[in-house]
Structures are given as C-alpha cells and as structure tokens.
Design a protein around this motif. Structure first.
Motif, PDB file in Angstrom:
ATOM      1  N   TYR A 136       0.776  -1.224  -0.012  1.00 22.48           N
ATOM      2  CA  TYR A 136      -0.036   0.129  -0.015  1.00 22.48           C
ATOM      3  C   TYR A 136       1.030   1.138  -0.177  1.00 22.48           C
ATOM      4  N   ASP A 137       0.424   2.102  -0.864  1.00 25.26           N
ATOM      5  CA  ASP A 137       1.093   3.625  -0.638  1.00 25.26           C
ATOM      6  C   ASP A 137       0.858   4.241   0.635  1.00 25.26           C
ATOM      7  N   ARG A 138       1.993   4.806   1.172  1.00 24.06           N
ATOM      8  CA  ARG A 138       1.637   5.487   2.362  1.00 24.06           C
ATOM      9  C   ARG A 138       0.699   6.551   2.340  1.00 24.06           C
ATOM     10  N   ALA A 139       0.741   7.450   1.159  1.00 21.50           N
ATOM     11  CA  ALA A 139       0.028   8.601   1.267  1.00 21.50           C
ATOM     12  C   ALA A 139      -1.366   8.391   1.020  1.00 21.50           C
ATOM     13  N   THR A 140      -1.951   7.545   0.085  1.00 21.92           N
ATOM     14  CA  THR A 140      -3.177   7.258   0.078  1.00 21.92           C
ATOM     15  C   THR A 140      -3.948   6.220   0.651  1.00 21.92           C
TER      16      THR A 140
END
Length: 434
Positions: free
Chosen positions: A97-101
């Motif tokens: 998972y992308d940390r930002a979204t």
C-alpha cells in the motif's frame, strides 16, 4: 521502498523438486504477492499462486487436475516434480500500500528462468543387408540409434568393442548407389568356406573349372531341379559366403535431431558400413549418449551374430491324416542380430501347395495326406552374417475317422455322392453294352 529479487537456479532435470523463492524488502504494508508463469515469448502471463496479505490467505489459479504447485510460505513456491512443460520464465510480483493514499498499490517484480532438462534414453537397432528374392544378398548395413526425451539435444556417438569409431560424416542419407557405396560384388570376390582357400586360388589362377564337389555360393547359384539329398542326423550348419576385403571398413555417420511437441528433442544417429562376416560376426556395437542431465553417458548395445542351431517345433506332435500341421521356429542356440530371414523347403520335392519354398517363421501344411509320411522339411535361417539349416521329418499316422482308400491326393475324403455317381455310370454302360 520496495525491492524484489529471485535467486537464480541451475538447470534441473525432469522429476526434480524445485523451489522458487521470491525475496523482497519493504517498509510498507503488504498487499499481495503473485507468481506468474510467462508463456508465448512473454506475451501471456498466467497466474500460478496468489498470497492475499489482507486476509492472510493463499490460493492456486491452476485447475484442480493441474495443481502441482505448493505455496510454502507467502512468496515461496515449490514444484514437487518438474516437467518439460515447466521450462521457461517466471515472475514474482509484490504489491504494498502507498503510504500517502492507503488505497494505491505500489508494485515491484523479479523474474527467473527455469531451465528443465529431459533425460534421454537411447534405443539401438539395425537395418540393412540388402534383400533380393527373399534372401540377404549384399552388404551395406546400418545401425540406427534413436534417442528420445532429451532436452537439450544430446551428443550421440558409436563404439565398437568399447572403442570409439572414427566415421566419415554423412550430411545426407544415401540415395541408391552413390559414390560412397561399395562396388558390386563379383563371383571372384566370394570365398566359399566349403573349399580351402588354397584350392580356390589354384582353380582361379590355373584357369580350371571349380571343383565339382564344391557347392556354389548360396543365393548366387543357378536354379537347380529337385534332387535327392542325404540328410545327416545332426544339424547342418552352412556358413554364409564371406566377402573378402583388403582394408578396414569405412564407416559413415549421420546425426540429425528434430523437435517434439512436448518440448524435447528426438535425436537419430546412423552408422553405415560394408558388412564383412569375417570380422563383424560377434562384434559388439554400442550407441552412447552424452547429455547435461546425465551424470555419466547412457548406452544401448547389440552384438552382431550369425544364427546357429534353429530350434523348431511341430504341432500336433502326432499328426494324423487330414490334420493341419504347423512347423514353427522357436528360437536359436544363441541371440541373433540382425533378425534373420526364414526359408522352408521340402527335401527332394515341392511343398504341399506346389511351391518350391515358403518364407516366414512358420510353415503350415493343411490336411496332410498319407503320402507325406516320412517327408523331410528344411528350414534355412539367414542374416547378413551367415546362415544355418535344420531339418525335421513329418510322420503321418492313420486317422481312425478316415477309412483307408477314402482320401484323395490332398488328404481329403472322397464323398459318398461321388461314389454313387461313378457306380451309376458304370451300371449304365454295362446295360447299354448288354
């Protein structure tokens, strides 16, 4: 960050167990790991296994009857028994998972090529000894070695009595009598072993006629009419005419290979030379295969041997008038290679069907008449290395079911209708004369 790597594998052999291990490093949250098998030059990627990190489950995308893979631990797949069809590239895709979204998935992948080798097994046979009129006549002989199941293509070579054979490469199969073929044999090239060589040489040098007691070479003799022969009690062994060569044989070698639908390669090697019974009888030839999948060369071997002492059986053992008798070659005193030809003749006369000889392992005499009692039959077994004869005598007993004098020349009964017709005609003639 996310990095993926796969440890390279050395070539494996069909049937081995193989473990594909996907190594990855990340500081993010795992989403999934997917293994793909890549086919059609990279255009098709087929899912094999998926590990779903959200639910901590894994499952196979293969159909049940093809399920051979095991997911050992998340990113590690084990193939218990690899096949040729498993050969090819594989990819491992890891997603986090992308940390930002927290909704977007970041992917990274690694790849590996699985090189599956097929072990090969050779088969060795022979063809040749040209046949004319049902007999072996001349002399070109070919050993054929077929190696199947190999991947990559194996190296095939021949040995004689354990020593490698130096052969001339033959890029194309010989078509008819080419420049490589031996010359036609003449009568002076033949050495009939029934005549001492010194006498044979004197007859030729002196310009005289051959000795009358010497039989002409079998297969080259002129047709002769039926003669009465004296048959000894023991088996008669006649050696095949021997070809005289002044030089060592020249071998010709050809090696081809062709792809098979299962991904393996079939290799075919041939060794051709002019057969010489004087030096080739009882020679051991082997076909050997070198292949990366084999720890040591694999071989198949044959021994060239002339036939000796044919063993024949007759059924029924007590033949009666009207029976069908079968005389069959059961085997020899030795292992024979190549496979011999068989010729049956009746000593001093023709066979029951009127023919002079019969080819094949079995001679069938249908509805034997009493006249065949005591008749002698000869079986000649012949391969390019030699020939041998054996004889059997047919004893025909009376058949209690067939009264004497009621059989014709073929051993069949004369019908009562025919008898009554003859009697009626006789009576008519007598009455007319009266």
């Amino acid at each position: 960050y996310l990095t993926v790597s796969i440890e390279p594998l050395p070539p494996v052999v069909v049937g081995d167990a193989v473990t594909l291990k996907c190594n990855f490093k990340t500081d993010g949250k795992m989403r999934e790991i997917v293994w793909y098998r890549v086919t059609d030059g990279g255009t098709i990627k087929q899912k094999i296994f998926t590990f779903d990190a959200m639910f901590s489950t894994n499952f196979s995308h293969m159909e049940n009857y093809r399920k051979r893979e095991d997911l050992v631990y998340q990113s590690t797949v084990r193939l218990p028994e690899v096949r040729i069809s498993d050969n090819g590239p594989y990819e491992c895709h890891v997603g986090i998972y992308d940390r930002a979204t927290r909704e977007k998935v970041v992917l990274a992948s690694g790849n590996i090529f699985l090189n599956v080798m097929g072990e090969c097994s050779p088969w060795l046979g022979g063809t040749g000894g040209e046949r004319a009129a049902g007999r072996y006549q001349a002399q070109n002989f070919t050993l054929v070695c077929v190696v199947s199941g190999g991947k990559p293509a194996p190296l095939v070579y021949f040995k004689r009595d354990g020593e490698p054979i130096e052969a001339t490469p033959l890029p194309e199969l010989p078509a008819g009598a080419g420049s490589w073929a031996p010359r036609n044999l003449l009568h002076r090239d033949l050495d009939d072993t029934k005549v001492p060589k010194s006498l044979a040489a004197e007859g030729e040098m002196g310009g005289g006629q051959p000795l009358a007691t010497a039989d002409p070479p079998r297969g080259l003799a002129a047709e002769r009419g039926p003669v009465t022969e004296t048959i000894p009690e023991t088996v008669v062994s006649r050696e095949f005419p021997r070809w005289v060569h002044v030089a060592e044989p020249i071998y010709y070698f050809r090696h081809t290979h062709a792809p098979v639908s299962d991904g393996t390669v079939e290799a075919r090697a041939t060794l051709t030379w002019t057969l010489n019974p004087q030096i080739d009888n009882e020679a051991l030839f082997s076909c050997e295969v070198k292949h990366p999948a084999l720890s040591m060369p694999m071989q198949s071997e044959v021994t060239l041997v002339a036939p000796k002492g044919p063993k024949i059986t007759m059924t029924p053992t007590r033949a009666r008038v009207g029976d069908t008798v079968r005389i069959l070659v059961q085997g020899f005193q030795n292992e024979v290679f190549p496979e011999p030809l068989f010729t049956w003749t009746r000593v001093g006369s023709r066979l029951l069907d009127g023919s002079t000889e019969h080819d094949g392992k079995e001679l069938v005499l249908e509805r034997v008449p009493a006249e065949l009692n005591g008749s002698m039959y000869r079986c000649t077994a012949q391969n390019p290395l030699g020939s041998t004869d054996t004889h059997t005598r047919l004893i025909v007993f009376e058949n209690p079911n067939i009264p004497r004098g009621t059989e014709d020349s073929n051993g069949s009964l004369t019908g009562h209708c025919g008898f009554r017709l003859v009697l009626a005609l006789t009576l008519t003639v007598i009455l007319e004369l009266t």
